[in-house]
Design a protein around this motif. Sequence first.
Motif, PDB file in Angstrom:
ATOM      1  N   ILE A  70       0.843  -1.201   0.000  1.00  9.44           N
ATOM      2  CA  ILE A  70       0.000   0.000   0.000  1.00  9.44           C
ATOM      3  C   ILE A  70       0.875   1.248   0.000  1.00  9.44           C
ATOM      4  O   ILE A  70       0.612   2.203  -0.746  1.00  9.44           O
ATOM      5  N   ALA A  79       1.075   4.075  -2.973  1.00 14.27           N
ATOM      6  CA  ALA A  79       0.860   5.495  -2.681  1.00 14.27           C
ATOM      7  C   ALA A  79       2.053   6.320  -3.148  1.00 14.27           C
ATOM      8  O   ALA A  79       1.886   7.408  -3.725  1.00 14.27           O
ATOM      9  N   ALA A 114       2.127   9.223  -5.943  1.00 11.96           N
ATOM     10  CA  ALA A 114       2.631  10.563  -5.635  1.00 11.96           C
ATOM     11  C   ALA A 114       3.755  10.976  -6.579  1.00 11.96           C
ATOM     12  O   ALA A 114       3.883  12.152  -6.922  1.00 11.96           O
TER      13      ALA A 114
END
Length: 157
Positions: free
Chosen positions: A58, A62, A66
Amino acid sequence: MNTWLIYQPAGDERSIERAEGFVTFREGFHKIAFLMPVIWLIWRRCWLALALYVAVEIALMAAAGALRMDGGRAILFALLPNLAVGFEAAWLRARSLERRGYRYAGSVLTRSREEAEIRFFSDWAAEAETPPAPRAPAVARPSTAPAVLGFFPEAAR
C-alpha cells in the motif's frame, strides 16, 4: 544440492510417531512465494509477514501515485516486496514455525526432500539408540610455572 531445514514440534520425545510432526523445507529462493506472495503467506500461515507485506505494498502504491509513475514503472516498483518475500521465504516460514512452538532440529545438504528426511531421521534414530558417554569432571591443577606480568616471557627478578 539444496539445504533443507528441519523443524520439530514441541517436546523432546524420540519416537517414530513424533517424526510425522516434523516440518522439512528448502532454504533459498521460492518462485511461488515471488509470483503469488499473498497466497503463499496465507498457505504457510505467516500472518505477521502478510500484514507487513500488505502495508508495504500500500505504501509503495501510494508513493508510485505521488511520484506519478507510469504503468510499467509502477508495476516494477510494486514487485519489490514480491522479490523480498521470494528471497526470504524460508526465513519467514522458520519464524512462523517458531512462534507456533516448533524448534530447529537440524539442516541437511541433499538433492531432494526425501533424501534429506532419510538422512536426518537415520542420524536422529542413531543418536537415540546410543546414550551419551558420561564425562568426568575437569580437575583444576595448579600451574608450576612462575607468574608473568607484562609483555616479557620471563618472570621479573
